[in-house]
Design an enzyme around this catalytic site. Structure first.
Site, PDB file in Angstrom:
ATOM      1  CG  ASN A   9     -70.262   5.525  -4.601  1.00  0.00           C
ATOM      2  OD1 ASN A   9     -69.790   5.239  -4.055  1.00  0.00           O
ATOM      3  ND2 ASN A   9     -67.989   6.299  -4.603  1.00  0.00           N
ATOM      4  CE  LYS A  11     -67.825   9.453  -3.085  1.00  0.00           C
ATOM      5  NZ  LYS A  11     -67.030  10.936  -3.510  1.00  0.00           N
ATOM      6  CG  HIS A  96     -64.546   5.822  -6.569  1.00  0.00           C
ATOM      7  ND1 HIS A  96     -63.715   7.503  -5.874  1.00  0.00           N
ATOM      8  CD2 HIS A  96     -65.357   7.412  -7.019  1.00  0.00           C
ATOM      9  CE1 HIS A  96     -64.499   8.376  -5.760  1.00  0.00           C
ATOM     10  NE2 HIS A  96     -65.377   8.534  -6.591  1.00  0.00           N
ATOM     11  CD  GLU A  98     -63.524   9.383  -2.806  1.00  0.00           C
ATOM     12  OE1 GLU A  98     -64.310  10.760  -2.215  1.00  0.00           O
ATOM     13  OE2 GLU A  98     -64.249   8.537  -2.210  1.00  0.00           O
ATOM     14  CD  GLU A 168     -66.158   9.457 -10.926  1.00  0.00           C
ATOM     15  OE1 GLU A 168     -67.951   9.775  -9.873  1.00  0.00           O
ATOM     16  OE2 GLU A 168     -65.623   9.164  -9.639  1.00  0.00           O
ATOM     17  N   GLY A 174     -66.267  15.679  -4.810  1.00  0.00           N
ATOM     18  CA  GLY A 174     -67.007  16.165  -3.304  1.00  0.00           C
ATOM     19  C   GLY A 174     -66.783  17.789  -3.187  1.00  0.00           C
ATOM     20  CB  SER A 214     -69.826  18.619  -8.050  1.00  0.00           C
ATOM     21  OG  SER A 214     -68.931  18.389  -6.454  1.00  0.00           O
TER      22      SER A 214
END
Length: 257
Positions: A9, A11, A96, A98, A168, A174, A214
């Site tokens: 991904n 992003k 996701h 985010e 996730e 991240g 990560s």
């Protein structure tokens, strides 16, 4: 047998020209193998460039990072499932963390997006995960179960035949702090048990459940060592050709190819 999936991904990274250069290099370094599926999710602006650069018959698949639940209309700035299909996408990432945290997406919205993906033959990668506070409060199973039930409400086993789930943990995305396999595997088991309870053992055993958060060349093998983990949704480590090619190679090694 579930074929492992390694999905990258990107992003909001890489211009169309940078993306073309990247996939040319990746295609040279990542040796195709029928034992592992590889998918990349560039930003919308780079999908056409990547699709053209890879060409027909590429072993690297394409995913959209999101979509709108309607096929067309007055939705400024949005992308529809037919648009993604026309650009060569086979997959789409939905839910996701985010999107949930920054853009306020809730399970009901994600459910409508999943419906659009299923309707147009896009294979969704549905992301679920708990925050650090939720994990520390012992609510991981509750949060994951709630997200799955809400996002998948109303779908039949026929729909779910093309579903991939990505676990996730929000606290690992991240941050450089990956969950340990000992933390991830029980969550994967919880997801599989829910799929069996709510749908069928066929869906439970056939659905790929990825780990994301990560993921690096240094830790991916430890996740893939578990039969419960069917691949990885990779973030930062997929933005460098060498590291992403290494992750793909390690996944292939796990399967003996």
């Amino acid at each position: 047998m579930r074929i492992p999936l390694i999905a990258g991904n990107w992003k909001m990274n890489k211009t169309a020209s940078e993306a073309a250069t990247f996939v040319r290099e990746l295609a040279q370094k990542a040796i195709p193998s029928p034992a592992v599926e590889t998918v990349i999710a560039p930003p919308f602006t780079a999908l056409d460039s990547v699709h053209r650069t890879l060409g027909l018959g590429s072993s690297i698949g394409l995913a959209g990072q999101n979509l709108h639940w309607e096929d067309h209309g007055a939705y400024t700035g949005e992308i529809s499932a037919p648009m993604l299909k026309d650009l060569g996408c086979q997959y789409v990432i939905l839910g996701h963390s985010e999107r949930r945290a920054i853009f306020g997406e809730r399970d009901a919205v994600i459910q409508k997006k999943l419906a659009a993906a299923f309707r147009h033959g896009l294979k969704p990668i549905l992301c679920v995960g708990e925050s650090l506070g939720e994990r520390e409060a012992g609510r991981t199973a509750e949060i994951i179960t709630g997200q799955l039930k809400g996002s998948l409400a109303g779908f039949t086993a026929t729909h779910l035949a093309t579903l991939t789930v990505a676990y996730e943990p929000v606290w690992a995305i991240g941050t450089g702090k990956a969950a340990s396999p000992e933390q991830a595997v029980p969550v994967h088991q919880t997801i599989r048990q829910l799929l069996q309870q709510e749908w069928s053992s066929t869906i439970a055993q056939g659905t790929r459940i990825l780990y994301g958060g990560s993921v690096t060349p240094q830790n991916v093998a430890s996740f893939l060592a578990s039969d419960e983990i069917d691949g990885a949704l990779v973030g930062g480590a997929c933005l460098q050709v060498e590291s992403f090619a290494s992750i793909i190679a390690l996944a292939q090694k796990r399967t003996g190819h």
